[in-house]
Motif scaffolding. Structure first.
Motif, PDB file in Angstrom:
ATOM      1  N   VAL C  23     -37.481  24.155  38.083  1.00 28.62           N
ATOM      2  CA  VAL C  23     -37.035  24.804  36.560  1.00 28.62           C
ATOM      3  C   VAL C  23     -35.759  25.488  36.957  1.00 28.62           C
ATOM      4  O   VAL C  23     -34.609  25.373  36.176  1.00 28.62           O
ATOM      5  CB  VAL C  23     -37.932  25.856  36.307  1.00 28.62           C
ATOM      6  N   MET C  24     -35.575  26.185  37.851  1.00 28.00           N
ATOM      7  CA  MET C  24     -34.218  26.971  38.228  1.00 28.00           C
ATOM      8  C   MET C  24     -33.211  25.914  38.339  1.00 28.00           C
ATOM      9  O   MET C  24     -32.108  26.086  37.937  1.00 28.00           O
ATOM     10  CB  MET C  24     -34.701  28.180  39.502  1.00 28.00           C
ATOM     11  N   LEU C  25     -33.436  25.173  39.434  1.00 27.36           N
ATOM     12  CA  LEU C  25     -32.429  23.828  39.397  1.00 27.36           C
ATOM     13  C   LEU C  25     -31.721  23.359  38.279  1.00 27.36           C
ATOM     14  O   LEU C  25     -30.838  23.145  38.029  1.00 27.36           O
ATOM     15  CB  LEU C  25     -32.878  22.931  40.477  1.00 27.36           C
ATOM     16  N   LEU C  26     -32.967  23.016  37.449  1.00 26.85           N
ATOM     17  CA  LEU C  26     -32.571  22.057  36.211  1.00 26.85           C
ATOM     18  C   LEU C  26     -31.687  23.184  35.290  1.00 26.85           C
ATOM     19  O   LEU C  26     -30.677  22.743  34.781  1.00 26.85           O
ATOM     20  CB  LEU C  26     -33.888  22.001  35.289  1.00 26.85           C
ATOM     21  N   VAL C  27     -32.182  24.393  35.176  1.00 24.93           N
ATOM     22  CA  VAL C  27     -31.304  25.504  34.549  1.00 24.93           C
ATOM     23  C   VAL C  27     -29.858  25.311  35.110  1.00 24.93           C
ATOM     24  O   VAL C  27     -28.975  25.166  34.320  1.00 24.93           O
ATOM     25  CB  VAL C  27     -31.854  26.789  34.660  1.00 24.93           C
ATOM     26  N   VAL C  28     -29.678  25.346  36.421  1.00 22.21           N
ATOM     27  CA  VAL C  28     -28.472  25.597  37.037  1.00 22.21           C
ATOM     28  C   VAL C  28     -27.642  24.226  36.541  1.00 22.21           C
ATOM     29  O   VAL C  28     -26.442  24.415  36.181  1.00 22.21           O
ATOM     30  CB  VAL C  28     -28.439  25.676  38.760  1.00 22.21           C
ATOM     31  N   THR C 207     -26.371  31.682  40.345  1.00 17.20           N
ATOM     32  CA  THR C 207     -27.526  30.885  41.065  1.00 17.20           C
ATOM     33  C   THR C 207     -27.198  29.915  41.748  1.00 17.20           C
ATOM     34  O   THR C 207     -27.561  29.638  42.798  1.00 17.20           O
ATOM     35  CB  THR C 207     -28.751  31.015  39.910  1.00 17.20           C
ATOM     36  N   GLY C 208     -26.428  28.766  41.095  1.00 19.51           N
ATOM     37  CA  GLY C 208     -26.140  27.637  41.650  1.00 19.51           C
ATOM     38  C   GLY C 208     -25.432  27.948  42.872  1.00 19.51           C
ATOM     39  O   GLY C 208     -25.688  27.129  44.071  1.00 19.51           O
ATOM     40  N   VAL C 209     -24.388  28.889  42.805  1.00 20.69           N
ATOM     41  CA  VAL C 209     -23.557  29.223  44.161  1.00 20.69           C
ATOM     42  C   VAL C 209     -24.600  29.586  45.403  1.00 20.69           C
ATOM     43  O   VAL C 209     -24.471  29.194  46.290  1.00 20.69           O
ATOM     44  CB  VAL C 209     -22.565  30.054  43.674  1.00 20.69           C
ATOM     45  N   LEU C 211     -27.569  29.331  45.679  1.00 20.88           N
ATOM     46  CA  LEU C 211     -28.694  28.186  46.474  1.00 20.88           C
ATOM     47  C   LEU C 211     -27.648  27.466  47.282  1.00 20.88           C
ATOM     48  O   LEU C 211     -28.224  26.944  48.217  1.00 20.88           O
ATOM     49  CB  LEU C 211     -28.988  27.181  45.018  1.00 20.88           C
ATOM     50  N   ARG C 212     -26.324  27.224  46.838  1.00 26.85           N
ATOM     51  CA  ARG C 212     -25.744  26.268  47.793  1.00 26.85           C
ATOM     52  C   ARG C 212     -25.518  27.121  49.172  1.00 26.85           C
ATOM     53  O   ARG C 212     -25.594  26.479  50.128  1.00 26.85           O
ATOM     54  CB  ARG C 212     -23.995  25.985  47.138  1.00 26.85           C
ATOM     55  N   ILE C 213     -25.244  28.355  48.855  1.00 30.66           N
ATOM     56  CA  ILE C 213     -24.926  29.135  50.149  1.00 30.66           C
ATOM     57  C   ILE C 213     -26.196  29.324  50.965  1.00 30.66           C
ATOM     58  O   ILE C 213     -26.363  28.875  52.175  1.00 30.66           O
ATOM     59  CB  ILE C 213     -24.625  30.712  49.880  1.00 30.66           C
ATOM     60  N   GLY C 214     -27.415  29.400  50.310  1.00 31.22           N
ATOM     61  CA  GLY C 214     -28.688  28.954  50.892  1.00 31.22           C
ATOM     62  C   GLY C 214     -28.805  27.798  51.724  1.00 31.22           C
ATOM     63  O   GLY C 214     -29.362  27.947  52.808  1.00 31.22           O
ATOM     64  N   PRO C 362     -18.818  33.396  41.170  1.00 32.85           N
ATOM     65  CA  PRO C 362     -19.857  34.506  41.108  1.00 32.85           C
ATOM     66  C   PRO C 362     -20.975  34.156  42.015  1.00 32.85           C
ATOM     67  O   PRO C 362     -21.169  33.076  42.142  1.00 32.85           O
ATOM     68  CB  PRO C 362     -20.082  34.548  39.504  1.00 32.85           C
ATOM     69  N   THR C 363     -21.363  35.074  42.793  1.00 36.65           N
ATOM     70  CA  THR C 363     -22.592  34.823  43.599  1.00 36.65           C
ATOM     71  C   THR C 363     -23.597  35.986  42.997  1.00 36.65           C
ATOM     72  O   THR C 363     -23.307  36.986  42.448  1.00 36.65           O
ATOM     73  CB  THR C 363     -22.570  34.878  45.026  1.00 36.65           C
ATOM     74  N   LEU C 364     -24.998  35.676  43.473  1.00 31.30           N
ATOM     75  CA  LEU C 364     -25.819  36.826  42.982  1.00 31.30           C
ATOM     76  C   LEU C 364     -25.751  38.242  43.569  1.00 31.30           C
ATOM     77  O   LEU C 364     -25.474  38.951  42.917  1.00 31.30           O
ATOM     78  CB  LEU C 364     -27.107  36.159  43.330  1.00 31.30           C
ATOM     79  N   GLY C 365     -25.051  38.220  45.012  1.00 27.94           N
ATOM     80  CA  GLY C 365     -24.950  39.182  45.418  1.00 27.94           C
ATOM     81  C   GLY C 365     -23.699  39.850  45.034  1.00 27.94           C
ATOM     82  O   GLY C 365     -23.630  41.250  44.828  1.00 27.94           O
TER      83      GLY C 365
END
Lengths: 642, 334, 416
Positions: C23-28, C207-209, C211-214, C362-365
């Protein structure tokens, strides 16, 4: 060695305790034991440092005959004024000759010298520019040709050891500054010849003279007597003996045994706080000075880890006077209904007096081109900087049009606004900026979206120290403006430690657009600010803490800077300042991003009240109740619930 | 006995070698950072000085004092000699304060905060895991996911949430510092009480995030052991359930102890964040200011202390583990 | 293989975890297709606008008005200015001003206001009253001005020639507009941040960024860990000693400390999101290496491996075909955990101001960091930081659930 052994041992102890404790036989037991252990551990381990600390702290703690914990294990709230925003790590020393003491709470000479411990002859009042006698008796006077300033020392003025303050102390302090090349000695050395004691109570400050026999700069002579501390001669000699005549050793001395003349002295300090205690024998309670002792017995400053910690403490009533940039400060009373106020009730909330400014490094590629500088300066959205980065704690450039003046009425009156009105841009003029660039032939030639000058892409960094949050946010907005007009600007936030080693070098290549503060209010302003912004002599020098960091050269402005200090005719002054403003706004060697108070000033009335405020007619400036004449506020505080 | 000795000496040797390597790394890493801290101190002292020669002289004086003008291997030898004598040198950022003095005032706060918190988190986590494995059903289905969710909150997130709820909103606990803002450290009940109150939020923020991970591990190990053959055999023999469970959890606990040893390093990282958010005095805050101020001696010394703490904790746990787990002895004899 | 996959999807934990993650991926991926604004666009002049629907007032005046006769409209209007607290405050003031208590009825708005108008004097200073309190009463006085008026408000425009105000329209107290009829309406479901950016758009992009970092961090960490673990476990001997030594060293020096030191050394100019991700990966491979090694050691004397050796297969062949498949499930699980710890590490670094540089993405951090710098958590601006924490926790929770689910599938004893 013993300490470390102790540490290892206690470590072993704690660990073995747990691990023997946790070989459970039964599940239920585990639960019980967990609880037991939690309690045990919490007590055992937490108590430990407490047993240790009082011994260890002793050398740092107060004077030899004063054990702080015995005097007051906890500071009575009703006798203590808590200040925040000055001291960010432990105090290193108390040496008035040094700038390496990390003692912002106690020792800070300058335009608005901090006077709770050491005192200056005069106190500067930034509201009206007056110099009010402190150690001095009555106003000081120029001789006829403005080469010598004379003042008397108050007869009642005493050092903390009971001896009287004399003119000889003033003279010797100056001699020491010069001899050991202190910041003050070097800074004023070009303008002051000597400071002499004519008789025990009369001081004469002799200005350095130019070829024509006139004072090189009478303004700086005037500044000296309200900016620099008077230090006791006898104690200075002790200090010199200890340093063995070595300048660095003298400046490094933590001076724990200092003798001072102010109303407070050191009481306690560690990594978490600094506390001053009132000297109840303070000479200033004499009717000829304040007529009483300052109200709070203790001045305390908790050392907070960051702005937020200090802000939280202000909200919780643990801070009375806060010198911090507190974002959206008005919410404290509008939303949270707390008894907190600022200097003024409405935006910009404070008495703004300084002009944080972004300098163009004129050696960076393209920034020597006026069109590029102008385009960037015109494109920046200052309203957003003021509303978002400063949360409206600055007047806008509509309210106070840009010039070299700060927003105070006194300075605004010193130039002819109408004459330069056409030059005073308001910002966010993207189309205008683009037109300037297009006209200058600086266009995107290779279609990458960025403009080129002679084929080379214009790309800059916008720099300010890390953690200076409102500046950082401002730099983000500058970068955004660059993108809109096709000039690549990326932000860069080095640590202050790194930043200060780079921007002070005239030939540095690392920073293109970088932010530096500007002088606020002081006896030499706005002349000092004009000099800081544009004086050619500062350009290209190493270790330059004085100004013109972008390297701007203009002989005409140098003439103006030389002429102003000796000018007494008001009309001529206005003419000169107007010309300086015109040059500044035409050449744009740097651009002001916002206005900012000299000191942020937010007070909490949970315990104390009757703080100075804009509308009370007392003319006590909003400077922490410590700086210059604002210390008068300490004598007028009242308890909310006496 | 011989087996133990071999085990211990092996561990000790590893301990020492790691210590030396960590020591070297701690020396080198901060010195690889960009910037010139001597220039920073010089700037502070020479503010206002106009003579270039004078500034240069001061710079050289400091370079000599801190030994930064010597080649790096010489610096290292000097550094090592000083450390052996218990001298960590002078701090750059709080010059002329000795590093030892700064550390002395922060280390106890860290030890007092982190180790109890890590151990309590470990104990609670294991208890929860064991209970989940044993009780299953509701406990396993409800409590486990919740604790997993909580332990998945980032360390600073947990700290911020606790801070906002308990300090800002409810005002049950203070917002910052190690003791009351109006206190002068002294040995009195009031002071200790104040320290204990300030202790709570940082403590629980560390405990809460470390519970989940431990619980998952313990649950898995316990289930594994519960299904082991010896359990079935014991049941078959008619040994009391209580006693069996005792064995089961003891066995399940053993890998968890190594787990603790291994994860202490990670946990210390999370705990440092908690210290920073709560402005709690300690090595976390010290290390951060040191990094920001490019204070090599202070960075080296605080990372060294942190490394040492983790290393000693590891060592002790391994030794203990050797004593507890008979298989180790067996392995060494073989 | 198919069977295992079926098994995996039968695990409720894995499925829930996967569902949250997907779901999160889809939103992103989908959100930016619908809302195409630049996530870093500064739209608000001011900080931390509350979540809500923002209706353009100017357009509101221009659009069609509807008259609704609602009984409680006037009461609501008064209550918004004169709530319970304000009434009590007025009572307190009146008492101090010497009004007898029995004359004050705080429920009777009209009388209360009359008393207030007659007794409020901004120049009087009662003993013990703070200046904050006096200022509060002055603000209250100003806000009560014209509260009971029923007059319509006049909208006037300036005549460009004469400079005089000319009445254009009247806004009566029971005039309403339909939000859908107003030309400019902006919905800010999560308000704005300190820069005046749309929080939701920024959050999705961040969130997308993150996730990419992760993902990058996880890939780096897993490949280093896997390689070292395989080498160390299979080859053994001095290779094992050296690798284990390095591994132990990395365990002892807290990776977070290492991360802080390295990030600082890199300097901000070079700290793009990917660089940060690689640094994180580089400091967090230790676990994987250790675990892989343990697994390989237990595998390397298995019969099929010995058989392969006897058949003269190369080391690479043996590792790839005889060992990797057996530890694949473990590696996948470790990879999942690495992703989540990578995201947490980025957030932790950014909080300390050592995260990626700010202008790019932007990143979450970074969002968390700026919210904290502007004291959102202290000022009760929950929308600026709480959603960020929740998103981080959700990502990491979903990944961990997936991991636990997989664990149960691959280790049947762990099943419920």
């Amino acid at each position: 060695m013993k300490k470390r052994l102790l540490f290892v041992l206690s470590f072993v102890l704690i660990f073995s305790m747990f691990l023997t404790a946790c070989q459970p036989e039964e599940v239920e037991e585990v639960v019980e034991e967990v609880e037991e252990v939690v309690e045990e551990v919490v007590e055992e381990v937490v108590e430990e440092p407490e047993v240790e600390e009082p011994e260890e702290e002793e050398p740092v703690a107060a004077g030899p005959d004063l054990d702080p914990a015995e005097v007051a294990a906890s500071l009575p709230r009703e006798e203590t004024l808590y200040i925040a925003g000055l001291q960010w790590s432990a105090v290193v020393g108390w040496n008035p000759y040094s700038s390496a003491n990390n003692n912002a709470m106690g020792v800070a000479a300058g335009n608005n010298a901090r006077v709770p411990i050491f005192e200056t002859p005069y106190m500067y009042n930034m509201i009206n520019g007056e110099q009010i006698p402190l150690l001095a008796d009555g106003d000081w006077e120029w001789n006829e040709d403005m080469t010598e300033a004379t003042f008397k020392i108050k007869e009642v003025a005493k050092w903390s050891d009971g001896t009287p303050v004399t003119a000889e102390d003033v003279a010797y302090t100056w001699a020491t500054h010069v001899k050991y090349e202190t910041t003050a000695g070097v800074g004023y050395g070009e303008y002051i010849e000597t400071v002499e004691a004519v008789d025990p109570l009369t001081v004469v400050v002799k200005a350095k003279l130019d070829e024509e026999g006139k004072a090189v700069n009478p303004l700086l002579v005037k500044a000296y007597i309200s900016s620099e501390y008077v230090v006791q001669k006898a104690w200075t000699e002790t200090l010199e003996a200890r340093a063995g005549g070595d300048a660095t050793a003298l400046k490094e001395d933590p001076a724990m045994d200092f003798v001072s003349s102010g109303p407070y002295t050191k009481f306690y300090d560690d990594d978490q706080k600094v506390v001053f205690i009132r000297d109840d024998n303070y000479w200033g309670q004499d009717a000829s000075m304040f007529g009483s002792l300052p109200v709070p017995k203790y001045l305390a400053h908790t050392i907070y880890a960051d702005n937020n910690a200090g802000f939280l403490a202000l909200k919780a009533g643990e801070v009375d006077v806060s010198q911090q940039f507190n974002a959206n400060v008005q919410d404290l009373w509008l939303v949270d209904n707390l008894p907190i106020s600022t200097w003024m009730d409405d935006a910009p909330y404070g008495l703004t007096a300084s002009l944080p400014t972004a300098y163009f490094n004129l050696e960076s590629y393209g920034l020597d081109n006026i069109a590029v500088r102008k385009a960037i300066a015109y494109a920046v959205d200052y309203d957003t900087i003021i509303a978002n980065a400063m949360t409206n704690q600055s007047p806008t450039f509509d309210q106070v049009p840009r010039s070299v003046m700060n927003p105070t009425a006194g300075e605004q009156a010193l130039y002819d606004q109408a004459a330069v009105a056409d030059l005073q841009w308001v910002g966010n003029d993207i189309e205008g900026a683009k037109a300037i660039l297009d006209e200058a032939g600086i266009v995107d030639t290779d279609g990458d979206g960025w403009r080129e000058l002679d084929g080379q892409k214009l790309s800059y960094n916008a720099v300010c120290p890390n953690g200076w949050s409102d500046w950082q946010a401002a730099m983000e907005i500058v970068a955004a403006a660059g993108e809109k007009i096709g000039i690549e600007i990326t932000t860069l936030y080095p640590e202050w430690g790194v930043y200060q080693t780079v921007f002070v070098n005239g030939d540095q290549q690392e920073y293109d657009i970088f932010m530096v503060w500007s002088d606020g209010a002081g006896p030499t302003q706005p002349w000092g600010r004009v000099r800081q912004l544009m004086y050619s002599k500062f350009a290209e020098t190493q270790g330059n803490w004085n100004g013109n960091w972008g390297g701007y050269i203009n002989p005409r402005i140098d003439e103006i800077i030389t002429e102003i200090p000796a000018t007494t005719d008001q009309a001529r002054l206005v003419e000169l300042y107007t010309e300086a403003t015109e040059i500044y706004l035409t050449d744009i060697p740097s651009f002001t991003l916002m206005y900012r108070p000299d000191q942020f000033y937010t007070v909490n009335e949970s315990v104390w009240t009757n703080y100075p405020s804009a509308d009370d007619g007392r003319n006590i400036p909003p400077m922490n109740l410590l700086d210059g004449y604002s210390i008068a506020g300490l004598y007028e505080l009242e308890l909310v619930n006496p | 006995m011989k087996g133990y000795l071999k085990y211990f000496s092996g561990k000790l040797a590893w301990f020492l070698v790691t210590l030396v390597a960590a020591f070297i790394l701690n020396f080198i890493l901060p010195r690889l950072m960009p910037g010139d801290p001597v220039a920073i101190i010089t700037q502070r002292v020479v503010q206002g000085m106009t003579s270039q020669a004078g500034v240069q002289k001061v710079y050289e004086q400091y370079a000599e004092l801190f030994g930064t003008n010597k080649p790096i291997h010489e610096q290292f030898i000097i550094y090592m000699r000083n450390i052996v004598q218990g001298n960590f040198g002078l701090s750059f950022s709080q010059y002329p304060r000795p590093v030892a003095d700064i550390l002395k005032s922060s280390i106890w706060w860290t030890i007092a905060l982190q180790f109890p918190a890590i151990i309590v988190g470990w104990l609670l986590g294991n208890t929860l895991g064991a209970l989940a494995a044993y009780l299953k059903k509701g406990f396993d289905k409800v409590l486990m996911p919740i604790s997993i969710f909580i332990s998945n909150l980032p360390a600073f997130g947990m700290a911020v949430i606790l801070l906002v709820i308990f300090a800002v909103r409810l005002k049950w606990f203070p917002t910052a510092g190690g003791y009351g803002f109006d206190m002068i450290p002294n040995f009195s009940w009031d002071y200790i009480k104040s320290v204990l109150i300030h202790y709570q939020l940082p403590f629980w923020s560390i405990v809460l995030i470390s519970i989940g991970g431990q619980a998952i591990g313990m649950r898995a190990m316990s289930i594994y052991e519960l299904n082991a053959d010896y359990v079935k055999y014991s049941r078959f023999l008619g040994i009391k359930d209580r006693k069996i469970i005792g064995y089961v959890f003891r066995n399940a606990m053993l890998p968890q102890i190594t787990g603790l040893a291994l994860s202490i390093g990670t946990m210390v990282g999370g705990a440092l964040v908690a210290e920073i958010i709560f402005s709690y005095p300690g090595l976390g805050s010290t290390l951060l200011t040191a990094v920001m101020g490019q204070d090599y001696p202070l960075i080296s010394a605080s990372t060294l202390i942190i490394t040492l703490m983790v290393l000693i904790a590891n060592f002790l746990i391994e030794i203990l583990y050797g004593v507890i787990d008979p298989r180790i002895k067996a392995a060494q004899v073989e | 293989m198919l069977h295992t996959i079926k098994e995996v999807f039968r695990s409720p934990k894995f499925t829930i975890g996967l569902a949250i993650f997907v779901v999160m991926l889809l939103v992103v991926f989908i959100y930016p297709l619908i809302i195409t604004d630049d996530p870093l666009d500064i739209i608000g002049l001011g900080t931390f606008f509350e979540p809500g629907i923002y209706v353009n007032l100017y357009d509101g005046l221009e659009s069609k008005t509807y008259v609704l006769k609602l009984e409680d409209a006037a009461a609501n209007r008064i209550a918004s200015k004169l709530g319970e607290q304000e009434r009590l405050d007025i009572q307190e003031y009146l008492l101090l001003a010497g009004v007898p208590e029995e004359e004050i009825d705080i429920e009777d708005t009209e009388k209360l206001l009359e008393l207030w108008l007659n007794n409020y004097d901004p120049t009087v200073r009662f003993p013990g009253s703070t200046s904050a309190k006096r200022k509060y009463y002055a603000r209250l006085d100003a806000s009560l001005d014209g509260l009971l008026s029923t007059e319509a408000a006049i909208i006037a425009v300036k005549n460009e020639e004469t400079g005089e105000l000319e009445e254009k329209s009247l806004v009566k107290q029971d005039d309403y507009v339909n939000v859908s009829k107003v030309a400019n309406v902006r919905v800010l479901p999560l308000g704005t941040d300190n820069f005046g950016r749309d929080m939701l758009t920024e959050l999705v992009s961040a969130t997308g960024v993150s996730l990419r970092i992760g993902l990058i961090a996880g890939l780096v960490a897993t490949s280093i860990g896997l390689t070292l673990g395989l080498l160390s476990g299979y080859i053994g001997g001095w290779v094992d000693d050296v690798i284990m030594f390095i591994t132990n060293l990395f365990i002892v020096i807290p990776s977070f400390v290492l991360l802080v030191l390295i990030s600082y050394s890199i300097g901000q100019e070079q700290r793009g999101a990917s660089t940060v991700a690689i640094v994180i990966g580089f400091t967090s491979w230790v676990w994987t290496a250790r675990a892989v090694r343990a697994q390989v050691i237990s595998l390397r004397h298995r019969d099929h491996v010995n058989l392969s050796k006897l058949s003269g297969h190369s080391v690479a062949h043996i590792i790839i075909f005889d060992i990797l498949p057996y530890i694949a499930s473990y590696v996948v699980m470790a990879f999942i955990l690495q992703i989540s710890s990578g995201i947490l590490a980025e957030a932790g670094l950014s909080i300390l101001g050592l995260g990626p540089k700010t202008t790019d993405v932007p990143t979450l951090g970074l969002m968390m960091n700026w919210a904290m710098i502007y004291s959102a958590h202290i000022m009760g601006k929950w929308w600026a930081y709480f959603p960020v924490i929740v998103v981080i926790a959700l990502i990491s929770f979903s990944l961990n659930l997936m991991n636990t689910g997989l664990d149960q599938v691959f280790n049947p004893t762990l099943r419920d």
